[in-house]
Design a protein around this motif. Structure first.
Motif, PDB file in Angstrom:
ATOM      1  N   PRO A  61       0.819  -1.219   0.000  1.00 18.89           N
ATOM      2  CA  PRO A  61       0.000   0.000   0.000  1.00 18.89           C
ATOM      3  C   PRO A  61       0.850   1.266   0.000  1.00 18.89           C
ATOM      4  O   PRO A  61       1.926   1.314   0.598  1.00 18.89           O
ATOM      5  CB  PRO A  61      -0.800  -0.108   1.313  1.00 18.89           C
ATOM      6  N   ILE A  62       0.335   2.293  -0.681  1.00 19.00           N
ATOM      7  CA  ILE A  62       0.981   3.597  -0.717  1.00 19.00           C
ATOM      8  C   ILE A  62      -0.116   4.647  -0.865  1.00 19.00           C
ATOM      9  O   ILE A  62      -1.182   4.369  -1.438  1.00 19.00           O
ATOM     10  CB  ILE A  62       1.992   3.692  -1.884  1.00 19.00           C
ATOM     11  N   ALA A  63       0.113   5.841  -0.356  1.00 19.17           N
ATOM     12  CA  ALA A  63      -0.861   6.927  -0.508  1.00 19.17           C
ATOM     13  C   ALA A  63      -1.013   7.252  -1.992  1.00 19.17           C
ATOM     14  O   ALA A  63      -0.020   7.349  -2.709  1.00 19.17           O
ATOM     15  CB  ALA A  63      -0.405   8.153   0.265  1.00 19.17           C
ATOM     16  N   PRO A  64      -2.239   7.425  -2.483  1.00 25.92           N
ATOM     17  CA  PRO A  64      -2.440   7.661  -3.920  1.00 25.92           C
ATOM     18  C   PRO A  64      -1.891   8.997  -4.388  1.00 25.92           C
ATOM     19  O   PRO A  64      -1.952  10.007  -3.674  1.00 25.92           O
ATOM     20  CB  PRO A  64      -3.976   7.620  -4.068  1.00 25.92           C
ATOM     21  N   LEU A  65      -1.303   8.986  -5.575  1.00 26.26           N
ATOM     22  CA  LEU A  65      -0.813  10.179  -6.269  1.00 26.26           C
ATOM     23  C   LEU A  65       0.278  10.915  -5.503  1.00 26.26           C
ATOM     24  O   LEU A  65       0.463  12.120  -5.676  1.00 26.26           O
ATOM     25  CB  LEU A  65      -1.985  11.138  -6.552  1.00 26.26           C
ATOM     26  N   ILE A  66       1.019  10.199  -4.675  1.00 26.78           N
ATOM     27  CA  ILE A  66       2.094  10.835  -3.915  1.00 26.78           C
ATOM     28  C   ILE A  66       3.349  11.029  -4.775  1.00 26.78           C
ATOM     29  O   ILE A  66       4.187  11.887  -4.484  1.00 26.78           O
ATOM     30  CB  ILE A  66       2.426  10.023  -2.642  1.00 26.78           C
ATOM     31  N   LEU A  67       3.476  10.249  -5.848  1.00 26.72           N
ATOM     32  CA  LEU A  67       4.666  10.332  -6.705  1.00 26.72           C
ATOM     33  C   LEU A  67       4.447  11.172  -7.960  1.00 26.72           C
ATOM     34  O   LEU A  67       5.396  11.702  -8.531  1.00 26.72           O
ATOM     35  CB  LEU A  67       5.119   8.926  -7.118  1.00 26.72           C
ATOM     36  N   LEU A  68       3.209  11.299  -8.385  1.00 32.10           N
ATOM     37  CA  LEU A  68       2.901  11.982  -9.642  1.00 32.10           C
ATOM     38  C   LEU A  68       3.410  13.424  -9.710  1.00 32.10           C
ATOM     39  O   LEU A  68       3.930  13.843 -10.751  1.00 32.10           O
ATOM     40  CB  LEU A  68       1.395  11.939  -9.911  1.00 32.10           C
ATOM     41  N   PRO A  69       3.299  14.236  -8.639  1.00 30.65           N
ATOM     42  CA  PRO A  69       3.771  15.625  -8.738  1.00 30.65           C
ATOM     43  C   PRO A  69       5.240  15.753  -9.125  1.00 30.65           C
ATOM     44  O   PRO A  69       5.629  16.717  -9.791  1.00 30.65           O
ATOM     45  CB  PRO A  69       3.529  16.186  -7.329  1.00 30.65           C
ATOM     46  N   PHE A  70       6.067  14.758  -8.724  1.00 26.63           N
ATOM     47  CA  PHE A  70       7.486  14.811  -9.078  1.00 26.63           C
ATOM     48  C   PHE A  70       7.680  14.600 -10.576  1.00 26.63           C
ATOM     49  O   PHE A  70       8.548  15.218 -11.197  1.00 26.63           O
ATOM     50  CB  PHE A  70       8.268  13.759  -8.284  1.00 26.63           C
TER      51      PHE A  70
END
Length: 213
Positions: free
Chosen positions: A114-123
């Motif tokens: 599990p990971i928080a959604p859309l936590i990587l997209l802004p990068f």
């Protein structure tokens, strides 16, 4: 003693509610920010009367469907998060064609983590917006995601003009995700390095330590 305990519990509850409200606000900011950037891309293609415009609209539709439904969950699988990145990259790839070289690699030992959604997209958004779109010549973006026993290492590098971003200031997207990380993942480290021709971000998160916000 009982009155004191009730007061402490009430205070904890208020703090939790405040953090939940802030996190919800940050997430609602992310979606319009993403949509605004992507609509600009579609507008540019439409101005060129590109045959790729319809394909881009379809890809955007799929991403927005994800944002409207799956991203409301407190967590998603790392496989889903990386799929979102892949779809976004393909969306941008159509716009830049041969002018941009993109490498996206991953090494994941547990796709259900599990990971928080859309936590990587802004990068990733940042690399395109402040890297490829501001570069006059051929450029590159290199992304690598490594997950091993709950430890995520996410690195992204992009080419930048030598005279660009000499004095780096965080944009809304990066400031937003930095605050989300502070709220959700107390055990994380975010390093930003601005070189002469390379902008690099390295994010390390212990996914096992997810705050109960």
């Amino acid at each position: 003693y009982r009155i004191s305990q009730r007061a402490k519990e009430k205070e904890k509850g208020l703090i939790k509610e405040k953090l939940e409200a802030e996190l919800k606000f940050l997430r609602t900011q992310t979606n319009p920010h993403f949509l605004f950037n992507t609509l600009n891309n579609i507008y540019a293609l439409a101005r060129k009367k590109s045959d790729d415009t319809a394909d881009v609209v379809m890809k955007l539709s799929k991403l927005l469907r994800f944002m409207l439904y799956e991203s409301r969950n407190n967590s998603i699988s790392i496989a889903e998060e990386l799929k979102v990145l892949h779809d976004y990259i393909e969306l941008e790839r159509i716009r830049y064609n041969e002018r941009l070289t993109i490498h996206f690699t991953r090494s994941v030992d547990n796709e259900a983590q599990p990971i928080a959604p859309l936590i990587l997209l802004p990068f990733v958004e940042n690399a395109f917006k402040h890297g490829a779109s501001e570069t006059r010549f051929n450029s590159f973006i290199t992304i690598h995601a490594q997950l091993q026993q709950g430890q995520l290492i996410f690195t992204i590098e992009n080419f930048k003009e030598e005279d660009a971003m000499e004095s780096f200031t965080e944009n809304i997207g990066l400031s937003n995700v930095r605050r989300q990380l502070e709220l959700m993942y107390p055990d994380h480290q975010l390093d930003i390095e601005v070189g002469k021709t390379v902008f690099k971000i390295k994010l390390m998160i212990n996914l096992y330590r997810h705050a109960a916000v």
